[in-house]
Design a protein around this motif. Sequence first.
Motif, PDB file in Angstrom:
ATOM      1  N   ARG A  66       0.714  -1.307   0.016  1.00 43.68           N
ATOM      2  CA  ARG A  66       0.141  -0.036  -0.088  1.00 43.68           C
ATOM      3  C   ARG A  66       0.919   1.453   0.011  1.00 43.68           C
ATOM      4  O   ARG A  66       0.532   2.291  -0.844  1.00 43.68           O
ATOM      5  CB  ARG A  66      -0.871  -0.121   1.079  1.00 43.68           C
ATOM      6  N   PRO A  67       1.972   1.423   0.991  1.00 44.16           N
ATOM      7  CA  PRO A  67       2.941   2.607   0.930  1.00 44.16           C
ATOM      8  C   PRO A  67       3.328   2.544  -0.534  1.00 44.16           C
ATOM      9  O   PRO A  67       3.471   3.705  -1.155  1.00 44.16           O
ATOM     10  CB  PRO A  67       3.605   2.332   1.797  1.00 44.16           C
ATOM     11  N   ALA A  68       3.703   1.340  -1.083  1.00 43.33           N
ATOM     12  CA  ALA A  68       4.586   1.617  -2.367  1.00 43.33           C
ATOM     13  C   ALA A  68       3.629   2.164  -3.472  1.00 43.33           C
ATOM     14  O   ALA A  68       3.925   2.959  -4.188  1.00 43.33           O
ATOM     15  CB  ALA A  68       5.115   0.071  -2.993  1.00 43.33           C
ATOM     16  N   SER A  69       2.226   1.609  -3.460  1.00 46.79           N
ATOM     17  CA  SER A  69       1.465   2.171  -4.515  1.00 46.79           C
ATOM     18  C   SER A  69       1.168   3.442  -4.443  1.00 46.79           C
ATOM     19  O   SER A  69       1.111   4.353  -5.118  1.00 46.79           O
ATOM     20  CB  SER A  69      -0.008   1.296  -4.096  1.00 46.79           C
ATOM     21  N   LEU A  77      11.071   5.571  -0.317  1.00 50.06           N
ATOM     22  CA  LEU A  77      11.938   5.010  -1.253  1.00 50.06           C
ATOM     23  C   LEU A  77      11.436   4.574  -2.743  1.00 50.06           C
ATOM     24  O   LEU A  77      11.917   4.848  -3.504  1.00 50.06           O
ATOM     25  CB  LEU A  77      12.466   3.460  -0.562  1.00 50.06           C
ATOM     26  N   VAL A  78      10.180   4.229  -2.691  1.00 48.55           N
ATOM     27  CA  VAL A  78       9.397   4.163  -3.842  1.00 48.55           C
ATOM     28  C   VAL A  78       9.196   5.532  -4.619  1.00 48.55           C
ATOM     29  O   VAL A  78       9.442   5.494  -5.770  1.00 48.55           O
ATOM     30  CB  VAL A  78       7.991   3.536  -3.782  1.00 48.55           C
ATOM     31  N   LEU A  79       8.888   6.231  -3.899  1.00 47.65           N
ATOM     32  CA  LEU A  79       8.885   7.606  -4.554  1.00 47.65           C
ATOM     33  C   LEU A  79      10.084   8.220  -5.005  1.00 47.65           C
ATOM     34  O   LEU A  79      10.107   8.500  -6.480  1.00 47.65           O
ATOM     35  CB  LEU A  79       8.213   8.551  -3.561  1.00 47.65           C
ATOM     36  N   ILE A  80      11.154   8.259  -4.304  1.00 48.13           N
ATOM     37  CA  ILE A  80      12.434   8.548  -4.968  1.00 48.13           C
ATOM     38  C   ILE A  80      12.954   7.871  -5.996  1.00 48.13           C
ATOM     39  O   ILE A  80      13.454   8.369  -7.047  1.00 48.13           O
ATOM     40  CB  ILE A  80      13.447   8.885  -3.686  1.00 48.13           C
ATOM     41  N   GLY A  81      12.812   6.568  -5.889  1.00 51.04           N
ATOM     42  CA  GLY A  81      13.202   5.524  -6.827  1.00 51.04           C
ATOM     43  C   GLY A  81      12.541   5.673  -8.055  1.00 51.04           C
ATOM     44  O   GLY A  81      13.079   5.666  -9.038  1.00 51.04           O
ATOM     45  N   SER A  82      11.262   6.036  -8.075  1.00 52.47           N
ATOM     46  CA  SER A  82      10.656   5.911  -9.442  1.00 52.47           C
ATOM     47  C   SER A  82      10.780   7.340 -10.050  1.00 52.47           C
ATOM     48  O   SER A  82      10.696   7.422 -11.103  1.00 52.47           O
ATOM     49  CB  SER A  82       9.148   5.711  -9.358  1.00 52.47           C
ATOM     50  N   LEU A  83      11.248   8.337  -9.307  1.00 58.56           N
ATOM     51  CA  LEU A  83      11.404   9.656  -9.822  1.00 58.56           C
ATOM     52  C   LEU A  83      12.860   9.562 -10.319  1.00 58.56           C
ATOM     53  O   LEU A  83      13.048  10.285 -11.554  1.00 58.56           O
ATOM     54  CB  LEU A  83      11.570  10.742  -8.783  1.00 58.56           C
ATOM     55  N   LEU A  84      13.751   8.861  -9.749  1.00 60.90           N
ATOM     56  CA  LEU A  84      15.034   8.895 -10.122  1.00 60.90           C
ATOM     57  C   LEU A  84      15.530   7.705 -11.148  1.00 60.90           C
ATOM     58  O   LEU A  84      16.439   8.013 -12.022  1.00 60.90           O
ATOM     59  CB  LEU A  84      16.126   8.900  -9.113  1.00 60.90           C
ATOM     60  N   LEU A  85      15.208   6.607 -10.832  1.00 61.93           N
ATOM     61  CA  LEU A  85      15.455   5.398 -11.634  1.00 61.93           C
ATOM     62  C   LEU A  85      14.385   5.410 -12.858  1.00 61.93           C
ATOM     63  O   LEU A  85      13.320   5.423 -12.684  1.00 61.93           O
ATOM     64  CB  LEU A  85      15.743   4.337 -10.726  1.00 61.93           C
ATOM     65  N   ASP A  86      15.043   4.547 -13.916  1.00 62.23           N
ATOM     66  CA  ASP A  86      14.228   4.204 -15.084  1.00 62.23           C
ATOM     67  C   ASP A  86      13.684   2.847 -14.935  1.00 62.23           C
ATOM     68  O   ASP A  86      14.470   1.779 -15.776  1.00 62.23           O
ATOM     69  CB  ASP A  86      14.739   4.661 -16.418  1.00 62.23           C
TER      70      ASP A  86
END
Lengths: 205, 183
Positions: free
Chosen positions: A114-117, B146-155
């Motif tokens: 959920r937090p990942a989503s 981590l997911v937010l930063i990861g998906s902004l920076l990594l392709d």
Amino acid sequence: MIYLQLFYEFAKAGLFAIGGGLATLPFLQDISVRTGWYTADQLADMIAVSECTPGPIGVNMSTYTGYTVGGILGAVVATLGLIFPSIVIIIIVAKILKAFQDNKYVKAAFYGLRPASTGLIAAACLSVGQIALFNQGAFDSLKSVFFGIRYPAVILAVILWLLMNLGTFKALKKNKVLAKISKLHPVVFLAASAVIGIIFGFGGV
Amino acid sequence: MKELLDLFFTFARIGGLTFGGGYAMLPMLQKEVVEKRDWATNEELMDYYAIGQCTPGIIAVNTATFIGNKTRGVLGGIIATLGVVFPSLVIITIIAAFISNFADLAVVKNAFAGIRVCVFVLILNAVVKLGKSSIKDAVTLCIFLLVLIGSLLLDVSPIIFVLIAAAAGIAAHLLLQKGGDKA
């Protein structure tokens, strides 16, 4: 039989395009190259139209492509082809999920999912914000962040945010007008933004 | 029958009011499906988005199938999905048939530039709502950042993030006793 072929090609796109609407794009390019149904220029037009009309982009592109190739029936067949694999797969996944929903490991996995989503959606939100509030062209030519910001768009964004949220703040909850505004349907804000965009020439044309 | 019609028209409305792909549909789903009708919770929406990211097909369609299927079984899944694509079929066919260079029209460009600002704020609000129910402690906050930063920076494909996050959830449950029972 062009309709069967349309259904097959778009079912394939629906089966292999994973993620958001533009995930369909590489498949549409591939179809264009293999079948010659439409040119790269036509595809660019289809993307532009799909992005500025309501509805999921992938669905819009399929409908547009289907219409270009086979008229109204082509549009219907291509769109049905695109959604067919989703319907089958999601219904199966939903059944499996239901069977395991009380499993503690499945619950733990969703606790992490959920937090990942939320993070993925937040990232998408920021890239929408970048396009909406920032003029990359002006930034590239003038090399200054100050010229890149679309100030009228930022002002509109702040006003919209305040209208949507002020009525939910504790101190202001008693104010009936604000509370009512914050409960308005999103389409009211969308329509108002479209009108403001037209009046103030947000598109720069 | 009445419920199926309700499903069809609700999703047709959602499809017809969504500008710009699956994420833009989220505020509409929260309004129509979570707040107005009790067809799903915010938690379930997040689950569907996470699964929709790593199953074939576009997210908007996958989510519609999920909610329809949950509400009225297999037929509900089909009806909701047909509903969500119905406005596209009508609108795009009309544009393709009658209006050439639609996207180049000044009025369309200006209106859409305004709409895009609103879509941004609507998604931002939706994210805040989701965050309130998904970010509950240090572990979930870390996963979010981590997911937010990861998906902004990594392709990298979102599938990777979804899989790692699910594994992290299970690991947190085994090591820290989190998630499993109350999630």
